[in-house]
Scaffold this motif. Structure first.
Motif, PDB file in Angstrom:
ATOM      1  N   TYR A 113      -7.332   8.103  10.782  1.00 32.23           N
ATOM      2  CA  TYR A 113      -7.384   7.235   9.602  1.00 32.23           C
ATOM      3  C   TYR A 113      -8.576   6.281   9.659  1.00 32.23           C
ATOM      4  O   TYR A 113      -8.776   5.501   8.739  1.00 32.23           O
ATOM      5  CB  TYR A 113      -6.094   6.416   9.486  1.00 32.23           C
ATOM      6  CG  TYR A 113      -4.860   7.263   9.310  1.00 32.23           C
ATOM      7  CD1 TYR A 113      -4.351   7.551   8.050  1.00 32.23           C
ATOM      8  CD2 TYR A 113      -4.184   7.782  10.422  1.00 32.23           C
ATOM      9  CE1 TYR A 113      -3.214   8.341   7.890  1.00 32.23           C
ATOM     10  CE2 TYR A 113      -3.038   8.558  10.277  1.00 32.23           C
ATOM     11  CZ  TYR A 113      -2.567   8.834   9.010  1.00 32.23           C
ATOM     12  OH  TYR A 113      -1.443   9.622   8.861  1.00 32.23           O
ATOM     13  N   SER A 157     -15.994   4.509   8.263  1.00 29.88           N
ATOM     14  CA  SER A 157     -16.403   4.881   6.898  1.00 29.88           C
ATOM     15  C   SER A 157     -17.541   5.889   6.863  1.00 29.88           C
ATOM     16  O   SER A 157     -17.836   6.441   5.808  1.00 29.88           O
ATOM     17  CB  SER A 157     -16.755   3.668   6.035  1.00 29.88           C
ATOM     18  OG  SER A 157     -18.068   3.218   6.207  1.00 29.88           O
ATOM     19  N   LEU A 170      -9.713  10.004  -3.864  1.00 29.87           N
ATOM     20  CA  LEU A 170      -9.600   9.377  -2.550  1.00 29.87           C
ATOM     21  C   LEU A 170      -9.186   7.918  -2.682  1.00 29.87           C
ATOM     22  O   LEU A 170      -8.345   7.427  -1.922  1.00 29.87           O
ATOM     23  CB  LEU A 170     -10.920   9.487  -1.791  1.00 29.87           C
ATOM     24  CG  LEU A 170     -10.915   8.904  -0.376  1.00 29.87           C
ATOM     25  CD1 LEU A 170      -9.898   9.604   0.506  1.00 29.87           C
ATOM     26  CD2 LEU A 170     -12.306   8.979   0.238  1.00 29.87           C
ATOM     27  N   ASN A 171      -9.764   7.200  -3.640  1.00 29.90           N
ATOM     28  CA  ASN A 171      -9.391   5.807  -3.826  1.00 29.90           C
ATOM     29  C   ASN A 171      -7.929   5.667  -4.235  1.00 29.90           C
ATOM     30  O   ASN A 171      -7.253   4.707  -3.856  1.00 29.90           O
ATOM     31  CB  ASN A 171     -10.306   5.152  -4.866  1.00 29.90           C
ATOM     32  CG  ASN A 171     -11.698   4.896  -4.318  1.00 29.90           C
ATOM     33  OD1 ASN A 171     -11.862   4.599  -3.142  1.00 29.90           O
ATOM     34  ND2 ASN A 171     -12.703   5.028  -5.156  1.00 29.90           N
ATOM     35  N   LYS A 191      -5.508   7.560  -3.190  1.00 31.28           N
ATOM     36  CA  LYS A 191      -4.738   7.670  -1.947  1.00 31.28           C
ATOM     37  C   LYS A 191      -4.743   6.344  -1.197  1.00 31.28           C
ATOM     38  O   LYS A 191      -3.716   5.915  -0.655  1.00 31.28           O
ATOM     39  CB  LYS A 191      -5.326   8.771  -1.060  1.00 31.28           C
ATOM     40  CG  LYS A 191      -5.025  10.179  -1.514  1.00 31.28           C
ATOM     41  CD  LYS A 191      -5.630  11.198  -0.559  1.00 31.28           C
ATOM     42  CE  LYS A 191      -5.359  12.618  -1.051  1.00 31.28           C
ATOM     43  NZ  LYS A 191      -6.003  13.633  -0.191  1.00 31.28           N
ATOM     44  N   GLY A 192      -5.910   5.709  -1.148  1.00 29.90           N
ATOM     45  CA  GLY A 192      -5.984   4.418  -0.480  1.00 29.90           C
ATOM     46  C   GLY A 192      -5.130   3.368  -1.151  1.00 29.90           C
ATOM     47  O   GLY A 192      -4.440   2.581  -0.482  1.00 29.90           O
ATOM     48  N   GLY A 233      -9.574   0.615  -2.821  1.00 29.14           N
ATOM     49  CA  GLY A 233      -9.637   2.059  -2.739  1.00 29.14           C
ATOM     50  C   GLY A 233      -9.345   2.571  -1.345  1.00 29.14           C
ATOM     51  O   GLY A 233      -8.310   2.261  -0.747  1.00 29.14           O
ATOM     52  N   SER A 234     -10.269   3.348  -0.800  1.00 30.16           N
ATOM     53  CA  SER A 234     -10.038   4.045   0.461  1.00 30.16           C
ATOM     54  C   SER A 234     -10.225   3.173   1.699  1.00 30.16           C
ATOM     55  O   SER A 234     -10.152   3.668   2.819  1.00 30.16           O
ATOM     56  CB  SER A 234     -10.965   5.262   0.558  1.00 30.16           C
ATOM     57  OG  SER A 234     -12.320   4.879   0.471  1.00 30.16           O
ATOM     58  N   LEU A 259     -10.365   5.886   4.869  1.00 25.32           N
ATOM     59  CA  LEU A 259      -9.783   7.215   4.697  1.00 25.32           C
ATOM     60  C   LEU A 259     -10.862   8.260   4.431  1.00 25.32           C
ATOM     61  O   LEU A 259     -11.878   7.980   3.789  1.00 25.32           O
ATOM     62  CB  LEU A 259      -8.784   7.200   3.541  1.00 25.32           C
ATOM     63  CG  LEU A 259      -7.679   6.144   3.605  1.00 25.32           C
ATOM     64  CD1 LEU A 259      -6.713   6.332   2.450  1.00 25.32           C
ATOM     65  CD2 LEU A 259      -6.954   6.165   4.939  1.00 25.32           C
ATOM     66  N   SER A 260     -10.608   9.472   4.907  1.00 27.32           N
ATOM     67  CA  SER A 260     -11.530  10.582   4.676  1.00 27.32           C
ATOM     68  C   SER A 260     -10.946  11.554   3.669  1.00 27.32           C
ATOM     69  O   SER A 260      -9.734  11.558   3.397  1.00 27.32           O
ATOM     70  CB  SER A 260     -11.832  11.318   5.987  1.00 27.32           C
ATOM     71  OG  SER A 260     -10.746  12.153   6.357  1.00 27.32           O
TER      72      SER A 260
END
Length: 436
Positions: free
Chosen positions: A71, A76, A327-328, A330-331, A355-356, A407-408
């Motif tokens: 995680y 980043s 992705l954002n 998910k964050g 966001g992420s 997060l990736s």
């Protein structure tokens, strides 16, 4: 195990040491050549850091054969995960075609054009080798362009290895004439700008503090900086080395505040070293070697073919605006889930960020500025962070000890749910220590 925070931490460290003999042996061997066995301070944590043997997707494997869901995302820089097939293909193709070519290559102009099209402030840009370099070049550019020397930065800010302003700064910071302002404090900052404005070359700011705890800048705060900089001919620089991934055009596009210059780095190299700085055409025009009196900008690896190839493939083919939104989201879901746990259990626990990016704090009321607690309270929170870090490692989840996550794209919805569930278990099992 929960008799005291110190006892719980001692037990967790003992368990960790016993489980990771190969990482311990590597650490001891590395100490013979590197101070503390380390060449990048942020990667060190007690009693010794895990050493990685492999990364695939969102999974890391250490020297002892343990696997972890990642995680942290290389702070980043690992946006694409550890083995994205498109990135790997681009790197292999570049290697096959030859590296260190000593001239312009087929990737850099297209990458520059793509960055220019995405980021509102980038009328022109140049590449370098890291976010640190990008910020140094941007500051030197602002000083040369304005003929002024002072630079405003913000308490808790981090702009690279020689530009760190948390906890009073570090001895190896560049010896510039710094003016350190309070983050997200409009009146306090405007007062300092009025005091120093005629001498200020630049205002350098992260639109979200990264290492300072994932604390986002308020829009009114950034807007006030934009207006003051314009009125006093100060170069406003957004350090978007991290935050450029938070929309297709970075936080500047998302918030509608356009700086005079922007610095970039990390994930934009697709896993290879990368930096860029750019901005208004009149500022960047000083670097045009076809003009009399131009300013030289050197750097053997500025257009490193591996960075250019991977960076172009990542930004053009993978990190589309739609991918950024996904992705954002998910964050945001992870951060909301974590904050719900703080309320559920009634403990001082807050997740911040945009966001992420997620920052975990074992305190409350952290959104407006970097946390400045008493030394005793900071020491207690540091121990809780250590305990959470070690407990999560034991469960196969990895993030930064300070509670930072980036997060990736390789992470799944199931991974998000797993982190929330593990946090719930941690708070439940350690609640007597968290509420102390």
């Amino acid at each position: 195990m929960n008799v005291s925070l110190d006892a719980a931490l001692a037990e967790a460290e003992s368990r960790y040491t016993a489980a990771n003999p190969a990482s311990l042996a590597r650490h001891e061997a590395a100490r013979s050549a590197m101070p503390g066995g380390n060449t990048r301070t942020v990667l060190h944590y007690s009693p010794f850091p895990l050493a990685w043997s492999k990364g695939e997707g969102a999974t890391l494997t250490d020297l002892d054969g343990h696997s972890y869901t990642d995680y942290l995302g290389e702070y980043s820089a690992g946006l694409y995960g550890h083995s994205n097939p498109k990135i790997q293909a681009a790197l292999k193709r570049a290697i096959d075609d030859g590296t260190v070519l000593g001239g312009p290559n087929v990737y850099e102009a297209e990458l520059a054009g793509l960055l220019k099209s995405r980021f509102p402030s980038l009328q022109a840009l140049r590449f370098c080798n890291s976010g640190t370099e990008a910020n140094v070049f941007a500051l030197m550019t602002a000083q040369a362009h304005t003929g002024r020397k002072k630079v405003m930065v913000f308490d808790g800010g981090y702009h690279g290895g020689v530009l760190y302003f948390g906890h009073g700064g570090i001895p190896i910071n560049l010896p510039l004439d710094w003016v350190i302002a309070p983050y997200n404090d409009v009146e306090g900052t405007l007062g300092l700008i009025r005091q120093h404005g005629a001498e200020l070359a630049a205002i350098l700011i992260e639109p979200m503090l990264g290492s300072g705890g994932c604390l986002p800048a308020r829009q009114d705060f950034l807007g006030a900086l934009r207006q003051a900089a314009s009125e006093l001919d100060i170069i406003l620089i957004f350090d978007e080395v991290m935050t450029s991934r938070l929309s297709s055009g970075g936080l500047q596009a998302a918030l509608g505040v356009t700086p005079d210059m922007t610095t970039l780095g990390k994930y934009l190299g697709g896993g290879s070293s990368f930096g860029a700085f750019g901005g208004r055409a009149d500022i960047m025009g000083h670097y045009d070697p076809e003009k009399p009196g131009y300013w030289p900008h050197a750097g053997t690896f500025n257009n490193n073919v591996l960075s250019m190839a991977a960076g172009l493939t990542g930004l053009r083919d993978i990190y589309t605006p739609e991918a950024a939104m996904s992705l954002n989201a998910k964050g945001d879901r992870l951060r909301d889930g974590l904050n719900a746990l703080g309320e559920k259990h009634g403990v001082p626990f807050t997740a911040t960020g945009v966001g992420s990016f997620i920052g975990i704090h074992f305190t409350q009321d952290v959104m407006d500025r970097p946390v400045h607690d008493s030394a005793e309270e900071e020491a207690r929170q540091s121990k809780i962070h250590k305990l959470m870090h070690l407990d999560f490692i034991a469960a196969g989840l990895f993030f930064a000890r300070r509670g930072y996550m980036a997060l990736s794209l390789a992470l799944t919805d199931r991974d998000i749910d797993r982190f929330v569930a593990q946090t719930d278990e941690f708070i439940t099992s350690r609640k007597p220590l968290l509420a102390a």
